[in-house]
Design an enzyme around this catalytic site. Structure first.
Site, PDB file in Angstrom:
ATOM      1  CG  ASP A  13      -1.788  -1.216   1.311  1.00 12.97           C
ATOM      2  OD1 ASP A  13      -2.282  -1.659   0.270  1.00 12.97           O
ATOM      3  OD2 ASP A  13      -1.919  -1.768   2.426  1.00 12.97           O
ATOM      4  CE  LYS A  16       3.004  -2.371  -4.463  1.00 12.32           C
ATOM      5  NZ  LYS A  16       2.736  -2.088  -3.062  1.00 12.32           N
ATOM      6  N   GLY A  40      -4.433  -3.925  -4.953  1.00 12.33           N
ATOM      7  CA  GLY A  40      -5.458  -3.071  -5.544  1.00 12.33           C
ATOM      8  C   GLY A  40      -5.020  -1.637  -5.492  1.00 12.33           C
ATOM      9  CG  HIS A  41      -3.285   0.455  -8.174  1.00  3.27           C
ATOM     10  ND1 HIS A  41      -2.644  -0.740  -8.403  1.00  3.27           N
ATOM     11  CD2 HIS A  41      -3.446   1.024  -9.375  1.00  3.27           C
ATOM     12  CE1 HIS A  41      -2.436  -0.870  -9.689  1.00  3.27           C
ATOM     13  NE2 HIS A  41      -2.906   0.181 -10.303  1.00  3.27           N
ATOM     14  CD  GLN A 223       0.756  -8.683  -2.642  1.00  2.00           C
ATOM     15  OE1 GLN A 223       1.528  -9.347  -3.307  1.00  2.00           O
ATOM     16  NE2 GLN A 223      -0.466  -8.433  -3.023  1.00  2.00           N
TER      17      GLN A 223
END
Ligand code: IMP
Length: 435
Positions: A13, A16, A40-41, A223
């Site tokens: 988190d 990235k 997720g982003h 990650q």
């Protein structure tokens, strides 16, 4: 132009997605190399919000080659939803490629993830329950189902049967569940296969070609270093190697293709799920950082644990990744916190001190941070567009980190917008001419 690996330098988190998105603009290929939809982003583009779990966000540049590499574990339900959503919003998907060798998350993997966590009780890892661990376990046990298997019904059925057989006992509570019926599952996955077939490809040659032609290839990690299965805070880790070198096997290139390794770190630290966190802040300041940093998961919505920047862990991340550059994100979240602390060593029981990240689990669980104090700043930095515009104390904070790590800061995030990423001179030759 080189191969650039983007990895998380903390517990995930770190932001990235945003860095990959910025680099993707000039990239010839973006390829993800590990993890799955535990990541997720969110990308905001021209006022529209897009959430990604599997497809590299570079897909928003029309025609951009974006690949899901063989090292990724793919839940076809999530992937087809992501594709449908992008189609609905008229995003051009011509550039999407999915490795034929990527492993598939099956319904039983998700059930086993939930069951496994429930059985661990107080010792649970706090996984995202997306089936990541059981899928990688089947891959290692050579019982995995791969993307290419979706294209042949006979093979698919046989492989599903072989993979489920040894799990019969653990899956007993779900024995009558329709989603575990061999016929139904084969049919459902065949349907996914039909829908995904046009994107399935042999992805390593795509990367070789781009590199041979002198193109920019962005290897996108998920990650973070401390969640790496070998080097992280095991067993409170994810089930893949998250370090930069994993881009080799996960995308099908040799180590020589990985010219630059940029680690992404927040200006402070967060962690989701259980496990040790030596610089954790449990109190009003931790809550303040969570609120102002919006520290709630994109994938599970869980509140993230927050703490001071941990240089012991970050130095370790720099070594295990071989970082050539550091991106510091969310510097603006620290505005107004004065003084600031940075964890520079760990203190253990009975006066023990640790300058280096301890390898022993029992020690990592019992240490806490020992800090240097640095003066904070109060000016709003969200409008700064160059390092020189940052207040002196913010520059000093960044210098302290870079000097301690021996890694230059290449980018600094001062807010959620694309234009709020400051490129430093150390980002050459990747810094676009306009930045
Ligand atoms: P899993 O990857 O779902 O098996 O979860 C294992 C651990 O990794 C848990 O502590 C998760 O919270 C953590 N984790 C997995 N993916 C991410 C991520 O993208 N960001 C932060 N933590 C993650």
């Amino acid at each position: 132009m080189p191969g650039v690996v983007i990895v998380g330098a903390q517990w995930g988190d770190e932001g990235k997605g945003k860095v990959v998105d910025l680099l993707a603009e000039q990239a010839d290929l973006v390829i993800r190399f590990q993890g799955g939809n535990n990541a997720g982003h969110t990308i905001v583009r021209e006022g529209e919000t897009f959430k990604f779990h599997l497809i590299p966000s570079g897909i928003l540049y029309p025609g951009k080659l974006c690949a899901i590499g063989n090292g990724v574990v793919v839940d076809p339900v999530v992937l087809t939803q992501e594709i449908d959503e992008l189609r609905r919003r008229r995003v051009d998907l011509r550039g999407l490629r999915i490795s034929a060798n990527a492993h598939l998350i099956m319904p039983y993997h998700k059930l086993l993830d939930q069951e496994g966590e429930a059985k661990l009780g107080k010792l649970q890892i706090g996984t995202t329950r997306r089936g990541i661990g059981p899928c990688y376990a089947d891959k290692a046990a050579r019982l995995g189902i791969r993307m290419q298997d979706l294209l042949d019904e006979n093979i698919l059925r046989k492989k599903i049967y072989a993979a489920m057989e040894p799990k019969r006992l653990m899956l007993r509570p779900y024995a009558k569940s329709p989603e575990l019926d061999l016929h139904t599952m084969t049919e459902e996955y065949r349907t996914h296969g039909h829908r995904l077939e046009q994107f399935i490809a042999d992805t390593p040659p795509i990367a070789w070609r781009a590199l041979d032609e002198g193109g920019l290839v962005v290897f996108e990690g998920a990650q973070g270093a401390l969640l790496d299965i070998d080097h992280g805070t095991y067993p409170f880790v994810t089930s893949s190697n998250t370090v930069a070198a994993a881009a080799g096997p996960g995308a099908g290139v040799g180590p020589g293709a990985l010219d630059e390794v940029w680690g992404i770190a927040k200006a402070y630290t967060t962690r989701v799920g259980a496990g040790p966190f030596p610089t954790e802040l449990e109190g009003p300041l931790g809550d303040q950082i969570r609120e102002s940093g919006g520290e709630f998961g994109t994938t599970t919505g869980r509140a993230r644990r927050t703490g001071w920047l941990d240089l012991v862990a970050l130095k370790y991340a720099a070594r295990i990744n071989g970082l050539t550059g550091l991106v510091v994100t969310k510097l603006d979240v620290l505005t107004g916190i004065d003084p600031l602390h940075i964890g520079v060593r760990y203190l253990g029981p009975e006066g023990a001190t640790f300058d280096d990240f301890p390898y022993h689990q029992s020690i990592v669980h019992r240490v806490h941070g020992d800090y240097v104090e640095l003066p904070g700043w109060h000016e709003d930095i969200r409008g700064c567009r160059s390092v020189d515009e940052l207040p002196a104390n913010a520059q000093a904070y960044l210098d302290y980190i870079a000097e301690s790590l021996g890694v230059p800061v290449v980018m600094i995030g001062v807010g959620p917008g694309r234009e709020q990423m400051i490129w430093t001179e150390a980002a050459e030759p990747l810094r676009p001419a306009a930045a």
